[in-house]
Design a protein around this motif. Structure first.
Motif, mmCIF file in Angstrom:
data_model
loop_
_atom_site.group_PDB
_atom_site.id
_atom_site.type_symbol
_atom_site.label_atom_id
_atom_site.label_comp_id
_atom_site.label_asym_id
_atom_site.label_seq_id
_atom_site.Cartn_x
_atom_site.Cartn_y
_atom_site.Cartn_z
ATOM 1 N N GLN A 65 2.288 1.437 0.599
ATOM 2 C CA GLN A 65 3.611 1.002 1.043
ATOM 3 C C GLN A 65 3.538 -0.310 1.814
ATOM 4 O O GLN A 65 2.658 -0.514 2.652
ATOM 5 C CB GLN A 65 4.247 2.080 1.918
ATOM 6 C CG GLN A 65 4.783 3.269 1.154
ATOM 7 C CD GLN A 65 5.993 2.925 0.299
ATOM 8 O OE1 GLN A 65 7.029 2.520 0.800
ATOM 9 N NE2 GLN A 65 5.843 3.097 -1.007
ATOM 10 N N ASN A 66 4.484 -1.184 1.513
ATOM 11 C CA ASN A 66 4.541 -2.501 2.160
ATOM 12 C C ASN A 66 5.311 -2.380 3.471
ATOM 13 O O ASN A 66 6.505 -2.678 3.543
ATOM 14 C CB ASN A 66 5.221 -3.502 1.214
ATOM 15 C CG ASN A 66 5.286 -4.900 1.804
ATOM 16 O OD1 ASN A 66 4.498 -5.250 2.672
ATOM 17 N ND2 ASN A 66 6.231 -5.694 1.330
ATOM 18 N N TYR A 67 4.612 -1.920 4.495
ATOM 19 C CA TYR A 67 5.237 -1.711 5.796
ATOM 20 C C TYR A 67 4.174 -1.921 6.876
ATOM 21 O O TYR A 67 3.032 -1.469 6.715
ATOM 22 C CB TYR A 67 5.825 -0.299 5.891
ATOM 23 C CG TYR A 67 6.850 -0.140 6.985
ATOM 24 C CD1 TYR A 67 8.141 -0.638 6.816
ATOM 25 C CD2 TYR A 67 6.530 0.471 8.184
ATOM 26 C CE1 TYR A 67 9.092 -0.519 7.825
ATOM 27 C CE2 TYR A 67 7.470 0.616 9.195
ATOM 28 C CZ TYR A 67 8.756 0.107 9.011
ATOM 29 O OH TYR A 67 9.687 0.220 10.012
ATOM 30 N N GLU A 141 8.632 -0.562 -1.275
ATOM 31 C CA GLU A 141 9.561 -0.842 -0.182
ATOM 32 C C GLU A 141 10.309 0.417 0.266
ATOM 33 O O GLU A 141 11.326 0.317 0.948
ATOM 34 C CB GLU A 141 10.583 -1.904 -0.631
ATOM 35 C CG GLU A 141 9.969 -3.170 -1.196
ATOM 36 C CD GLU A 141 9.054 -3.863 -0.205
ATOM 37 O OE1 GLU A 141 9.407 -3.895 0.992
ATOM 38 O OE2 GLU A 141 7.990 -4.352 -0.625
ATOM 39 N N THR A 144 10.400 0.684 4.061
ATOM 40 C CA THR A 144 11.223 -0.430 4.552
ATOM 41 C C THR A 144 12.702 -0.151 4.331
ATOM 42 O O THR A 144 13.523 -0.351 5.235
ATOM 43 C CB THR A 144 10.838 -1.741 3.841
ATOM 44 O OG1 THR A 144 9.472 -2.039 4.125
ATOM 45 C CG2 THR A 144 11.718 -2.895 4.308
ATOM 46 N N SER A 145 13.051 0.319 3.141
ATOM 47 C CA SER A 145 14.460 0.546 2.795
ATOM 48 C C SER A 145 15.059 1.679 3.626
ATOM 49 O O SER A 145 16.143 1.531 4.205
ATOM 50 C CB SER A 145 14.590 0.879 1.309
ATOM 51 O OG SER A 145 14.084 -0.166 0.507
ATOM 52 N N GLU A 247 15.376 0.764 -4.242
ATOM 53 C CA GLU A 247 14.022 0.731 -3.688
ATOM 54 C C GLU A 247 13.742 1.914 -2.766
ATOM 55 O O GLU A 247 12.588 2.219 -2.462
ATOM 56 C CB GLU A 247 13.791 -0.578 -2.915
ATOM 57 C CG GLU A 247 13.864 -1.836 -3.744
ATOM 58 C CD GLU A 247 15.301 -2.301 -3.988
ATOM 59 O OE1 GLU A 247 15.478 -3.238 -4.796
ATOM 60 O OE2 GLU A 247 16.233 -1.725 -3.373
#
Length: 368
Positions: A65-67, A141, A144-145, A247
């Motif tokens: 995960q992009n976090y 994302e 993030t979302s 997303e």
């Protein structure tokens, strides 16, 4: 007699019209959402019991995960397969993975709520994001979302848990339509300030909300409902919002036989009788009017009573329902199921009736 049936039919369609235009349109015609990253630390919580194959697929997707700051809390609920071994393997590989081992407890044996409670207490961060072991996030994302919808006041976020598409499967379309309808309902009522449920496949809340209502204690003896019964108790207009960016979705494998899906629906529906009275009534009225809309015209058309008016009303109802649900399907990326809308709706309505009748005579099976 026929005149009375016709008048009742008109009332039914008016009630349906109000549901679709007043309630469901709140979500169907809502503006697209955008994610403004909050950068708040998040604990992702996954509870698994005998899910060895599924967690091997899920955990790598969570790790990627992009976090900037998150941990993954993996809860093994006394699994008898290799789930625990898989968890231990990934715990050694990633420093942001925390493992919670749940031993069989005589008082709470086989109760997912007990296992989740231990995981929630073990979480490092205050903001919690939940998914099931048989789900996968739709994108990198996801965190993030979902977390982007948190604010100082909005501490509960309801997400969408979709089912994967299976080409050529009509049952798959039925399952996804029922999921679409359910999501349209709980998203719409949340936007109206009357949230009543969420799905554990995709749900987020601040830990303080959990302790405000004593966690699952008020419904611990009810095996299901770690998601919807908790939300029904804890959620209100001030603290609840929704997230429907593509997303932010999660996807899970749908049942591939009608019998398995029927059993799953029995479990889901069994918790509704524990909702607040208002929520029970609004759900009951909607489904009763759905059923009556299908049954009453049959009687009227058999006796050819005002058949032109009856057919016109049927057409009017399907037009407004198709439009409203079509916009909702667009938001949730389920447009293909709407091509079969009239047929699928009929199947879903009578399946729900069958579920209700079956549940009154026997109890459904819950957590593994």
């Amino acid at each position: 007699m026929l005149l009375s049936i016709f008048c009742l039919f008109v009332v039914v369609v008016v009630v349906q019209f109000l549901y679709y235009i007043v309630v469901f349109s709140k979500f169907s015609f809502a503006k697209p959402q955008t994610a403004t990253p909050k950068r708040i630390p998040v604990s992702v919580i996954v509870c698994a019991k005998n899910e060895e194959e599924n967690v091997r697929l899920l955990i790598p997707l969570l790790v990627e995960q992009n976090y900037p700051q998150f941990e993954i809390v993996l809860i093994d609920d006394a699994s008898s397969d290799g789930t625990l071994e898989v968890f231990e393997e990934y715990e050694k590989l990633h420093s942001n993975i925390k493992l919670v081992k749940v031993e069989n407890n005589e008082a709470f044996w086989g109760n997912k709520k007990y296992a989740l409670t231990l995981g929630i207490k073990a979480a490092k961060y205050e903001y919690l994001l939940f998914t099931d072991a048989d789900c996968v996030p739709a994108s990198k994302e996801w965190i993030t979302s979902m977390s982007s919808q948190f604010t100082v006041e909005k501490t509960i976020v309801l997400g969408y848990g979709a089912y994967e598409k299976i080409a050529g499967s009509f049952l798959n379309k039925i399952i996804r339509f029922e999921t679409l309808l359910s999501a349209t309902q709980y998203f719409s009522w949340a936007k109206l300030g009357k949230p009543y449920m969420g799905v554990g496949r995709n749900l987020a809340y601040k830990r303080e909300e959990f302790f405000k209502v004593r966690g699952f204690m008020d419904h611990m003896k009810i095996r299901s409902g770690d998601d919807d019964l908790f939300i029904n108790q804890a959620a209100e207009a001030k603290n609840t919002t929704v997230c429907y960016m593509p997303e932010s979705f999660t996807h899970s494998r749908p049942k591939t036989s009608f019998k398995d899906w029927f059993t799953q629906k029995r479990r889901h529906v069994s918790t509704a009788k524990h909702y607040k009275i208002f929520d029970q009534n609004q759900l009951g009225i909607f489904y009763v009017t759905q059923l009556l809309f299908l049954l009453l015209p049959i009687v009227l058309l058999i006796f050819q009573f005002q058949w032109i008016a009856v057919l016109s009303i049927i057409g009017f109802r399907y037009i407004f329902a198709w439009i409203i649900m079509g916009f909702a399907a667009g938001k949730l990326k389920e447009k293909d199921v709407m091509y079969w809308f009239p047929i699928i709706e009929i199947i879903v309505v009578f399946t729900q009736l069958n579920v209700f009748i079956t549940n009154t005579s026997s109890k459904p099976v819950h957590w593994k």
